[in-house]
Design an enzyme around this catalytic site. Structure first.
Site, PDB file in Angstrom:
ATOM      1  N   GLU A 173       0.873  -1.171   0.000  1.00 10.05           N
ATOM      2  CA  GLU A 173       0.000   0.000   0.000  1.00 10.05           C
ATOM      3  C   GLU A 173       0.912   1.225   0.000  1.00 10.05           C
ATOM      4  O   GLU A 173       1.803   1.317   0.852  1.00 10.05           O
ATOM      5  CB  GLU A 173      -0.878   0.006   1.266  1.00 10.05           C
ATOM      6  CG  GLU A 173      -1.820   1.195   1.249  1.00 10.05           C
ATOM      7  CD  GLU A 173      -2.721   1.296   2.471  1.00 10.05           C
ATOM      8  OE1 GLU A 173      -2.672   0.414   3.349  1.00 10.05           O
ATOM      9  OE2 GLU A 173      -3.473   2.291   2.531  1.00 10.05           O
ATOM     10  N   ARG A 198       4.697 -12.437   9.781  1.00 14.54           N
ATOM     11  CA  ARG A 198       5.340 -11.144   9.688  1.00 14.54           C
ATOM     12  C   ARG A 198       6.742 -11.242  10.290  1.00 14.54           C
ATOM     13  O   ARG A 198       6.935 -11.946  11.283  1.00 14.54           O
ATOM     14  CB  ARG A 198       4.530 -10.200  10.572  1.00 14.54           C
ATOM     15  CG  ARG A 198       4.447  -8.815  10.165  1.00 14.54           C
ATOM     16  CD  ARG A 198       3.295  -8.177  10.934  1.00 14.54           C
ATOM     17  NE  ARG A 198       2.279  -7.833   9.977  1.00 14.54           N
ATOM     18  CZ  ARG A 198       2.349  -6.722   9.214  1.00 14.54           C
ATOM     19  NH1 ARG A 198       3.306  -5.854   9.361  1.00 14.54           N
ATOM     20  NH2 ARG A 198       1.428  -6.482   8.325  1.00 14.54           N
ATOM     21  N   LYS A 202       4.634   0.813   9.146  1.00 14.71           N
ATOM     22  CA  LYS A 202       4.721   2.123   8.492  1.00 14.71           C
ATOM     23  C   LYS A 202       4.134   3.219   9.373  1.00 14.71           C
ATOM     24  O   LYS A 202       4.648   4.326   9.396  1.00 14.71           O
ATOM     25  CB  LYS A 202       3.984   2.066   7.147  1.00 14.71           C
ATOM     26  CG  LYS A 202       4.810   1.394   6.073  1.00 14.71           C
ATOM     27  CD  LYS A 202       4.050   1.294   4.764  1.00 14.71           C
ATOM     28  CE  LYS A 202       3.086   0.149   4.781  1.00 14.71           C
ATOM     29  NZ  LYS A 202       2.450  -0.112   3.487  1.00 14.71           N
TER      30      LYS A 202
HETATM   31  P1  ATP Z   1       2.685  -1.935   7.829  1.00 17.76           P
HETATM   32  O1  ATP Z   1       1.995  -2.437   9.049  1.00 17.76           O
HETATM   33  O2  ATP Z   1       4.114  -1.663   8.015  1.00 17.76           O
HETATM   34  O3  ATP Z   1       1.954  -0.807   7.150  1.00 17.76           O
HETATM   35  P2  ATP Z   1       1.455  -3.569   5.886  1.00 17.76           P
HETATM   36  O4  ATP Z   1       1.313  -5.054   5.943  1.00 17.76           O
HETATM   37  O5  ATP Z   1       0.256  -2.745   6.102  1.00 17.76           O
HETATM   38  O6  ATP Z   1       2.633  -3.160   6.842  1.00 17.76           O
HETATM   39  P3  ATP Z   1       1.609  -3.412   3.054  1.00 17.76           P
HETATM   40  O7  ATP Z   1       2.129  -2.309   2.212  1.00 17.76           O
HETATM   41  O8  ATP Z   1       0.165  -3.678   3.057  1.00 17.76           O
HETATM   42  O9  ATP Z   1       2.107  -3.131   4.532  1.00 17.76           O
HETATM   43  O10 ATP Z   1       2.433  -4.744   2.768  1.00 17.76           O
HETATM   44  C1  ATP Z   1       2.836  -5.218   1.521  1.00 17.76           C
HETATM   45  C2  ATP Z   1       3.189  -6.664   1.666  1.00 17.76           C
HETATM   46  O11 ATP Z   1       4.291  -6.811   2.551  1.00 17.76           O
HETATM   47  C3  ATP Z   1       2.036  -7.457   2.261  1.00 17.76           C
HETATM   48  O12 ATP Z   1       1.930  -8.682   1.587  1.00 17.76           O
HETATM   49  C4  ATP Z   1       2.447  -7.639   3.690  1.00 17.76           C
HETATM   50  O13 ATP Z   1       1.851  -8.764   4.231  1.00 17.76           O
HETATM   51  C5  ATP Z   1       3.967  -7.717   3.585  1.00 17.76           C
HETATM   52  N1  ATP Z   1       4.604  -7.291   4.844  1.00 17.76           N
HETATM   53  C6  ATP Z   1       4.390  -6.141   5.509  1.00 17.76           C
HETATM   54  N2  ATP Z   1       5.091  -6.105   6.658  1.00 17.76           N
HETATM   55  C7  ATP Z   1       5.768  -7.271   6.725  1.00 17.76           C
HETATM   56  C8  ATP Z   1       6.670  -7.845   7.674  1.00 17.76           C
HETATM   57  N3  ATP Z   1       7.000  -7.211   8.792  1.00 17.76           N
HETATM   58  N4  ATP Z   1       7.175  -9.066   7.405  1.00 17.76           N
HETATM   59  C9  ATP Z   1       6.847  -9.709   6.273  1.00 17.76           C
HETATM   60  N5  ATP Z   1       6.015  -9.232   5.347  1.00 17.76           N
HETATM   61  C10 ATP Z   1       5.467  -8.024   5.558  1.00 17.76           C
HETATM   62 MG    MG Z   2      -1.401  -2.094   5.316  1.00 18.88          MG
END
Ligand code: ATP
Ligand code: MG
Length: 561
Positions: A35, A262, A272
């Protein structure tokens, strides 16, 4: 690493099973779906390496899909940063896709859902809907609007789209099962009204689909075979499948959602939202501050893509969440920099040494090996003269036998140079040592082939010639948080654990070969660590970052505690 030789992870086992049960390799397709609401961090690096790694292993395409369904938090700046970071890590996507490119298709599918009697417009407040949701053990209560006619639903949904309603007045909900044990199946919201301009579709839309009504559909449109996401989406899988059931046709591949844990890294936060807070509150200078666990922060800090990929490969993927120690990442950074970084000499806490038997005004240029790990790196010249700097720590007036550095009456070798002996020292009024007087053995020059040059002394010190040294700013970093898991405390906010001493700026004295260094160059300051040229540098004013010290001082500290 040869991917074929590694043992399979559990996702690869799932794929292998699918290949045995009828999928062909041509069916395989993956995506990485960030995102664009922030910069990518080290956790994303794991997901990138997983998805693009599968692409490489199976020769399958991998899309970069921006999950841009929430205009309140998303920006073009983030899109650009994400593309830069994925490329820098060394991966190439097949297609650059956007959930927003599917808005019309998603809308049309939602209209069909209404026509099929599987969605309705709810006109209650979010509080009312929350109250009716029930609990995991008690069924929910149906909304009074659940049985609206198809015609009314179609009309209201269209009016929502046309901007006739304010935010929160109506939502579109799927009509599934208010008694489902999975709370997400109790008539989840598919669309909400948001009067916000979107970074790509601008004001074309004022209703936006929810994640669950966009993600699986995007996978389906792109014909992604395995849609890999983190574990918090496990309960969404049933809804993912329900949504696909409404549109999948026989002749098309049906995407599968599968989940992995994660990745968390010790002494930092990987979210983020939390990283944004550090930026907004000025704890760091920006998303690419070298202390940030973002990919752009790590790049600016001097980490290499190879090191990050090796780290991700080593930790692999897991079914359960855990915290990986940041020192493992640092190990991989050191391991790679050891192979590629040229060695240079720099003194960060200078003490002047005068070589009393070296003629005044004279200088000579000594040959120095650039990288003992890499013969092709060749040699350079470093100047030697009567006055040099050594590290303050490397001299003591008196010390026991285990102190292999310089002490009065003792000898050390100057790296690439001569053996010197400390004869006396000068102190200021407060008793601080401000100068050491030494003599040197002119026959002992490194590599000169004389008997004296081969003579072994216990210590070898790095040094720089005072008159040739370039003074530069050197930024020494420490961990951004004092606590191994700053965001895992129930009673304390992660911000309370910010390390107030995570940045310390010093003046370093560098050998003159570094005068032509350019932004991004990586070197080893011998005996001190790996450093790189920061983006704040100009040709007149170099700024170096300490990427990582040579040894892991924290591991030692933590063992003691
Ligand atoms: P954040 O909580 O940091 O915003 P998010 O999961 O909302 O993380 P996205 O941009 O939606 O961030 O994630 C893109 C991809 O990366 C998704 O498939 C997500 O599951 C994966 N991802 C995000 N954070 C992690 C992590 N800490 N370890 C492994 N994969 C991750
Ligand atoms: Mg997200």
């Amino acid at each position: 690493m040869d991917t074929a030789e590694k043992s399979l992870n559990f996702i690869e086992h799932i794929i292998e099973d699918d290949l045995r049960e009828g999928y062909s390799e041509d069916d395989l397709r993956f995506r990485f779906p960030p995102e664009p609401n922030g910069y990518l961090h080290v956790g994303h690096a794991s997901s990138i390496c997983l998805n693009f790694g599968l692409g490489l292993r199976y020769g399958a395409p991998v899309n970069l899909r921006f999950d841009d369904t929430n205009p309140t938090k998303e920006e073009q700046e983030y899109v650009d940063a994400i593309k830069r970071d994925v490329e820098w890590l060394g991966f190439r996507w097949e297609n650059e896709c956007y959930a927003s490119d599917y808005f019309q298709q998603l809308y049309d599918w939602a209209v069909q859902l209404i026509k099929d009697g599987k969605a309705y417009v709810d006109s209650q407040t979010s509080e009312e809907m929350a109250e009716q949701k029930g609990t995991p053990t008690e069924p929910g209560v149906a909304s009074p609007y659940r049985d609206r006619s198809v015609e009314e639903n179609l009309r209201l949904f269209e009016d929502m789209k046309n901007g006739d309603f304010g935010e929160g007045e109506h939502v579109l909900r799927a009509k599934i099962d208010m008694a489902s044990p999975n709370m997400l199946m109790r008539d989840p919201i598919l669309y909400r009204v948001l009067h916000k301009a979107h970074h790509r579709t601008n004001t074309d839309w004022c209703i936006y689909p929810m994640y669950d009504w966009a993600h699986g559909q995007g996978d389906y449109i792109e014909q992604v075979s395995h849609s890999l996401c983190t574990l918090e989406f496990l309960p969404h899988r049933e809804l993912y499948d329900w949504c696909l059931d409404q549109l999948v046709s026989e002749d098309k591949l049906r995407p599968k959602q599968r989940e992995f844990a994660r990745r968390n890294l010790s002494h930092t936060v990987v979210s983020k939202r939390k990283l944004l807070k550090l930026v907004e509150e000025g704890v760091v200078s920006g998303w690419d501050d070298p202390r940030m666990p973002t990919i752009s922060g790590m790049r600016r800090r001097g980490y290499t893509p190879e090191a990050i990929r090796n780290f991700a490969d080593t930790i692999g993927i897991a079914k359960r969440e855990n915290v990986v120690d940041v020192s493992l990442l640092e190990f991989h950074v050191r391991d790679h920099l050891n192979k590629i970084a040229p060695r240079v000499m720099a003194v960060l806490d200078p003490l002047k040494v005068v070589i009393t038997n070296y003629p005044e005004g004279e200088e000579e240029w000594l040959e120095a090996e650039n990288n003992p790990e890499d013969e092709s790196a060749g040699f350079r010249k470093v100047p030697f003269s009567r006055e040099i700097y050594i590290e303050k720590d490397d001299f003591r007036e008196e010390a026991n036998r285990k102190f292999f550095r310089l002490k009065l009456g003792g000898e050390v070798r100057l790296k690439n140079g001569y053996i010197i002996k400390a004869e006396s020292c000068t102190k200021d009024e407060e008793g601080n040592i401000i100068e050491v007087q030494c003599t040197y053995d002119p026959m002992s020059k490194s590599g000169s082939g004389t008997e004296e040059s081969l003579r072994k002394v216990k210590g070898t010190l790095h040094w720089v010639s005072v008159k040739h040294a370039i003074a530069t700013e050197v930024r020494m970093y420490d961990r951004l948080f004092n606590d191994p898991t700053p965001d895992a405390h129930k009673d304390k906010d992660f911000m309370e654990f910010v390390n107030p001493d995570s940045l310390n700026k010093v003046t370093g004295y560098l050998e003159p070969s570094l005068k032509d260094a350019v932004i991004g160059d990586r070197v080893q300051f011998q005996r001190l660590g790996y450093f790189n040229v920061d983006t704040d540098s100009t040709s007149d004013n170099l700024v170096f970052n300490r990427t990582v010290p040579l040894r892991d001082t924290w591991a030692k500290l933590e063992q003691k505690n």
